[in-house]
Scaffold this motif. Structure first.
Motif, PDB file in Angstrom:
ATOM      1  N   HIS A 174       0.860  -1.185   0.000  1.00  0.00           N
ATOM      2  CA  HIS A 174       0.000   0.000   0.000  1.00  0.00           C
ATOM      3  C   HIS A 174       0.900   1.240   0.000  1.00  0.00           C
ATOM      4  O   HIS A 174       2.019   1.190   0.527  1.00  0.00           O
ATOM      5  CB  HIS A 174      -0.879  -0.031   1.255  1.00  0.00           C
ATOM      6  N   CYS A 189       1.008   3.662   1.883  1.00  0.00           N
ATOM      7  CA  CYS A 189       1.402   4.055   3.239  1.00  0.00           C
ATOM      8  C   CYS A 189       2.318   3.027   3.907  1.00  0.00           C
ATOM      9  O   CYS A 189       2.714   3.214   5.067  1.00  0.00           O
ATOM     10  CB  CYS A 189       0.170   4.277   4.119  1.00  0.00           C
ATOM     11  N   ALA A 227       5.698   4.286   5.467  1.00  0.00           N
ATOM     12  CA  ALA A 227       5.470   5.082   6.674  1.00  0.00           C
ATOM     13  C   ALA A 227       5.105   4.185   7.855  1.00  0.00           C
ATOM     14  O   ALA A 227       5.568   4.398   8.986  1.00  0.00           O
ATOM     15  CB  ALA A 227       4.383   6.119   6.437  1.00  0.00           C
ATOM     16  N   GLU A 228       4.312   3.171   7.611  1.00  0.00           N
ATOM     17  CA  GLU A 228       3.940   2.244   8.691  1.00  0.00           C
ATOM     18  C   GLU A 228       5.137   1.411   9.125  1.00  0.00           C
ATOM     19  O   GLU A 228       5.319   1.138  10.321  1.00  0.00           O
ATOM     20  CB  GLU A 228       2.778   1.348   8.256  1.00  0.00           C
TER      21      GLU A 228
END
Length: 140
Positions: free
Chosen positions: A55, A57, A60-61
């Motif tokens: 994904h 994101c 960042a995760e």
């Protein structure tokens, strides 16, 4: 200085020596490394390869997970790489490692790093089986 040395998602082969170099630290008595590879079977079926998709994101995760583990464990260095794209059997899919003054902390931190990554980072696996079928793993 932050113990987080290397966190990335890559669509090219991963290198264990790069991660070990990132974990180099003169204060560390222990370095622990987990290397996850594509195996040739899953649930009794032959696996011919797989594709990892992340994904937008996901990086960042992954960074958030790295910070949480670094804060929760007494580590002097932490590094984690995850592969995306098409992988063949035997290729490295993930490398997670930590360094600390003592071995117990680094064993625990590396385990927490890989387990939390697998539970939270939105990276999905599309397995291709030897019989031509396929399945997605880890979809929400």
């Amino acid at each position: 200085m932050s113990p987080i040395r290397l966190v990335d998602l890559r669509d090219a082969p991963l290198d264990v020596t790069e991660v070990l170099a990132a974990l180099e630290d003169g204060t560390s008595g222990g370095v622990d490394l987990f290397v996850g590879r594509v195996r040739d079977h899953d649930h009794g079926q032959g696996v011919s390869g797989l594709v990892y998709e992340a994904h937008p994101c996901a990086l960042a995760e992954l960074e958030a997970v790295a910070h949480e583990v670094a804060d929760a464990y007494d580590v002097t260095a932490l590094a984690v790489l995850h592969r995306t794209g098409s992988l063949a059997v035997g290729e490295i899919a993930v490398i997670a490692g930590t360094a600390s003054a003592h071995r117990a902390a680094t064993f625990e931190a590396t385990r927490a790093l890989i387990d939390t990554l697998k539970a939270r980072v939105p990276i999905w696996k599309h397995q291709r089986f030897a019989d031509g079928s396929s399945e997605w793993v880890g979809l929400p």
